[in-house]
Scaffold this motif. Structure first.
Motif, PDB file in Angstrom:
ATOM      1  N   TRP A 158       2.829  -5.482   4.095  1.00  0.00           N
ATOM      2  CA  TRP A 158       2.626  -6.482   5.044  1.00  0.00           C
ATOM      3  C   TRP A 158       3.018  -7.877   4.640  1.00  0.00           C
ATOM      4  O   TRP A 158       2.671  -8.167   3.175  1.00  0.00           O
ATOM      5  CB  TRP A 158       1.293  -6.387   5.423  1.00  0.00           C
ATOM      6  N   ILE A 159       3.798  -8.670   5.163  1.00  0.00           N
ATOM      7  CA  ILE A 159       4.225 -10.049   4.928  1.00  0.00           C
ATOM      8  C   ILE A 159       3.906 -11.110   5.950  1.00  0.00           C
ATOM      9  O   ILE A 159       3.733 -10.575   7.013  1.00  0.00           O
ATOM     10  CB  ILE A 159       5.579 -10.263   4.470  1.00  0.00           C
ATOM     11  N   ARG A 160       3.974 -12.285   5.702  1.00  0.00           N
ATOM     12  CA  ARG A 160       4.139 -13.307   6.908  1.00  0.00           C
ATOM     13  C   ARG A 160       5.306 -12.990   7.439  1.00  0.00           C
ATOM     14  O   ARG A 160       6.359 -12.716   7.222  1.00  0.00           O
ATOM     15  CB  ARG A 160       3.805 -14.606   6.319  1.00  0.00           C
ATOM     16  N   ALA A 219      11.357  -2.840  10.055  1.00  0.00           N
ATOM     17  CA  ALA A 219      10.516  -4.123   9.822  1.00  0.00           C
ATOM     18  C   ALA A 219       9.970  -4.419  11.441  1.00  0.00           C
ATOM     19  O   ALA A 219      10.710  -4.608  12.246  1.00  0.00           O
ATOM     20  CB  ALA A 219      11.580  -5.232   9.697  1.00  0.00           C
ATOM     21  N   LEU A 220       8.534  -4.185  11.346  1.00  0.00           N
ATOM     22  CA  LEU A 220       7.880  -4.079  12.613  1.00  0.00           C
ATOM     23  C   LEU A 220       6.886  -5.377  12.842  1.00  0.00           C
ATOM     24  O   LEU A 220       6.059  -5.367  12.058  1.00  0.00           O
ATOM     25  CB  LEU A 220       7.157  -2.851  12.767  1.00  0.00           C
ATOM     26  N   PRO A 221       7.286  -6.235  13.562  1.00  0.00           N
ATOM     27  CA  PRO A 221       6.310  -7.704  13.806  1.00  0.00           C
ATOM     28  C   PRO A 221       5.511  -7.262  14.869  1.00  0.00           C
ATOM     29  O   PRO A 221       5.294  -6.278  15.583  1.00  0.00           O
ATOM     30  CB  PRO A 221       7.509  -8.807  14.467  1.00  0.00           C
ATOM     31  N   LYS A 269       0.874  -1.196  -0.031  1.00  0.00           N
ATOM     32  CA  LYS A 269       0.130  -0.168   0.094  1.00  0.00           C
ATOM     33  C   LYS A 269       0.866   1.333   0.019  1.00  0.00           C
ATOM     34  O   LYS A 269       1.939   1.293   0.798  1.00  0.00           O
ATOM     35  CB  LYS A 269      -0.699   0.007   1.219  1.00  0.00           C
ATOM     36  N   GLY A 270       0.790   2.114  -0.970  1.00  0.00           N
ATOM     37  CA  GLY A 270       1.469   3.423  -0.850  1.00  0.00           C
ATOM     38  C   GLY A 270       0.875   4.310   0.140  1.00  0.00           C
ATOM     39  O   GLY A 270      -0.298   4.498   0.444  1.00  0.00           O
ATOM     40  N   SER A 306       2.788 -11.681  11.385  1.00  0.00           N
ATOM     41  CA  SER A 306       2.963 -10.631  10.269  1.00  0.00           C
ATOM     42  C   SER A 306       3.957  -9.902  10.435  1.00  0.00           C
ATOM     43  O   SER A 306       4.370  -9.584  11.724  1.00  0.00           O
ATOM     44  CB  SER A 306       1.761 -10.074   9.941  1.00  0.00           C
ATOM     45  N   LEU A 307       4.531  -9.451   9.312  1.00  0.00           N
ATOM     46  CA  LEU A 307       5.829  -8.015   9.735  1.00  0.00           C
ATOM     47  C   LEU A 307       5.221  -7.016   8.833  1.00  0.00           C
ATOM     48  O   LEU A 307       4.888  -7.422   7.649  1.00  0.00           O
ATOM     49  CB  LEU A 307       6.880  -8.944   9.055  1.00  0.00           C
ATOM     50  N   GLU A 308       5.274  -6.034   9.342  1.00  0.00           N
ATOM     51  CA  GLU A 308       5.113  -4.488   8.490  1.00  0.00           C
ATOM     52  C   GLU A 308       6.384  -4.096   8.175  1.00  0.00           C
ATOM     53  O   GLU A 308       7.126  -3.817   9.059  1.00  0.00           O
ATOM     54  CB  GLU A 308       4.320  -3.758   9.566  1.00  0.00           C
ATOM     55  N   LEU A 309       6.545  -3.929   7.110  1.00  0.00           N
ATOM     56  CA  LEU A 309       7.783  -3.216   6.305  1.00  0.00           C
ATOM     57  C   LEU A 309       7.479  -1.755   5.927  1.00  0.00           C
ATOM     58  O   LEU A 309       6.688  -1.435   5.156  1.00  0.00           O
ATOM     59  CB  LEU A 309       8.242  -3.838   5.133  1.00  0.00           C
TER      60      LEU A 309
END
Length: 112
Positions: free
Chosen positions: A62-64, A92-94, A40-41, A100-103
């Protein structure tokens, strides 16, 4: 994390040093995983510096959860419309459950 939101294909890259055929050090970006993500931008801007126009985009991905994703790595977004955008990982925020991991990523001006 719902799998339905992970509809974009990304490749994770890290900067590595290896040796060339003559023993010289070679530094390059190496792919280490191609995975599904939600991209997402957040924002974008254009800069006019030294007579040239540059653009910068900030995206949230967002990724696993993965333990091998670090700040300083980068993401190649394999969009069907373009050959691929490159975004540097700023954070990189778990989540609390480590599912999940937010980049938080930036691309454009200094993503090289």
């Amino acid at each position: 994390m719902r799998a339905g939101g992970l509809k974009h294909r990304i490749t994770l890259q890290r900067y590595e040093q290896s040796q060339g055929p003559l023993g010289e050090p070679i530094k390059c970006w190496v792919d280490y995983a191609t995975i599904w993500a939600e991209v997402k931008g957040i924002s974008g801007r254009e800069l006019l510096a030294t007579g040239s126009l540059s653009s910068e985009a900030t995206v949230r991905i967002w990724i696993r959860y993965r333990s091998d994703v670090k700040q300083g790595h980068r993401v190649k977004y394999l969009s069907p419309a373009v050959s691929g955008d490159i975004y540097g990982i700023e954070a990189a925020l778990p989540d609390n459950d480590r599912t999940s991991l937010e980049l938080l990523c930036k691309g454009g001006v200094a993503n090289g």
